[in-house]
Design an enzyme around this catalytic site. Sequence first.
Site, mmCIF file in Angstrom:
data_model
loop_
_atom_site.group_PDB
_atom_site.id
_atom_site.type_symbol
_atom_site.label_atom_id
_atom_site.label_comp_id
_atom_site.label_asym_id
_atom_site.label_seq_id
_atom_site.Cartn_x
_atom_site.Cartn_y
_atom_site.Cartn_z
ATOM 1 N N GLY A 180 0.780 -1.236 0.000
ATOM 2 C CA GLY A 180 0.000 0.000 0.000
ATOM 3 C C GLY A 180 0.804 1.274 0.000
ATOM 4 N N GLY A 182 2.915 2.420 -2.467
ATOM 5 C CA GLY A 182 3.184 3.008 -3.771
ATOM 6 C C GLY A 182 2.251 4.162 -4.103
ATOM 7 N N CYS A 185 -0.953 3.058 -5.726
ATOM 8 C CA CYS A 185 -1.634 1.980 -5.002
ATOM 9 C C CYS A 185 -2.679 2.556 -4.057
ATOM 10 C CB CYS A 185 -0.608 1.149 -4.221
ATOM 11 S SG CYS A 185 -1.327 -0.264 -3.359
#
Length: 351
Positions: A180, A182, A185
């Site tokens: 989570g 990125g 993301c």
Amino acid sequence: MHIDHDLKLDYRDVLIKPKRSTLYSRSEVNLVRSFKFRHSSLTWSGVPIMAANMSTVGTISMALALNEEKMLTCMHKHHSVADFKLLAQQISNYPNSVIISVGITQKDFDFLLQFVDALSNIQFICIDVANGYMQQLLNFVAKVRKQFPEKIIIAGNVVSSEMTEALILAGADIIKVGIGSGAACTTRLVTGVGMPQLSAVIECADAAHGLGGHIIADGGCTYPGDIVKAFGGGADFVMLGSMLAGHDESGGEIVEKSGQKFVSFYGMSSHKANEQFAGGLKEYRAAEGREVMLPYKGPVQNTVQQITGGLRSACTYIGAANIKELPKRTTFVRVNNQFNESLQEHTIGSI
């Protein structure tokens, strides 16, 4: 239900405290690092930064460019064997700079067999799933290790010590850390699952190094200083997505709006990626990524210079002669602000 009350940190929550240094110049810093691995007898030397296996980052053009910088490219999963053969003709040392990515299905294993049969001297295999906590991943890692005992195997993604250790014991040499974190993301928003990236790196690095393994800090780097913090936290490699997206070599669609150029960048669990590679989003799934339009950045070499220059400068601030020394010389200090943003709206260009 359990609540972990220990403080968990992201890159933005800390700065690195400077220390007295005997280094005279940034040019004295050596960014090349050499690695041995727990399971494979192969070795690797280079600058331990890699492009993420995303379709708008991990491209053939990116591999060609980063090879010149002694960096790695984790190719996205949707390349064919023919693509890799073409790349092998253009990069004489491609086994040292290119990583093949696969999932954990039987189809992935069959592709891997076909791939290694065609290009036997490839060194790196990345077994990549968004949720690294599935038993199927452990089983697949063990299966690939048995089939290819000499390959350098990367597996992930995880954010905790117990799964880092389990994957290493199953046969992985390098663990990919980050859930989570990125820029493209949305897993943390959609599922509520994740872990602040710096704390995840510190925890997983400690677990991996105790078993002779290594980790990749995957995601969460916005500026070159974040890469330094990842290495300072114990990461052996750093994987970049958004920082390497938006360039000539990134492969995204370039569009022009109001006289300015933008490049498409999207997460591999986004609606865009599902439509492009999976025939649409399955009814039992939710999109856990987003598509964004990044300002066009030109050649990736410009960004690479900012990254390597930032690394060298950081090393001189704390007296580290090379990347391996960074964790030993790093003292993190917690902050509530790491950058004076008063003139941000007047900034020309980007860092």
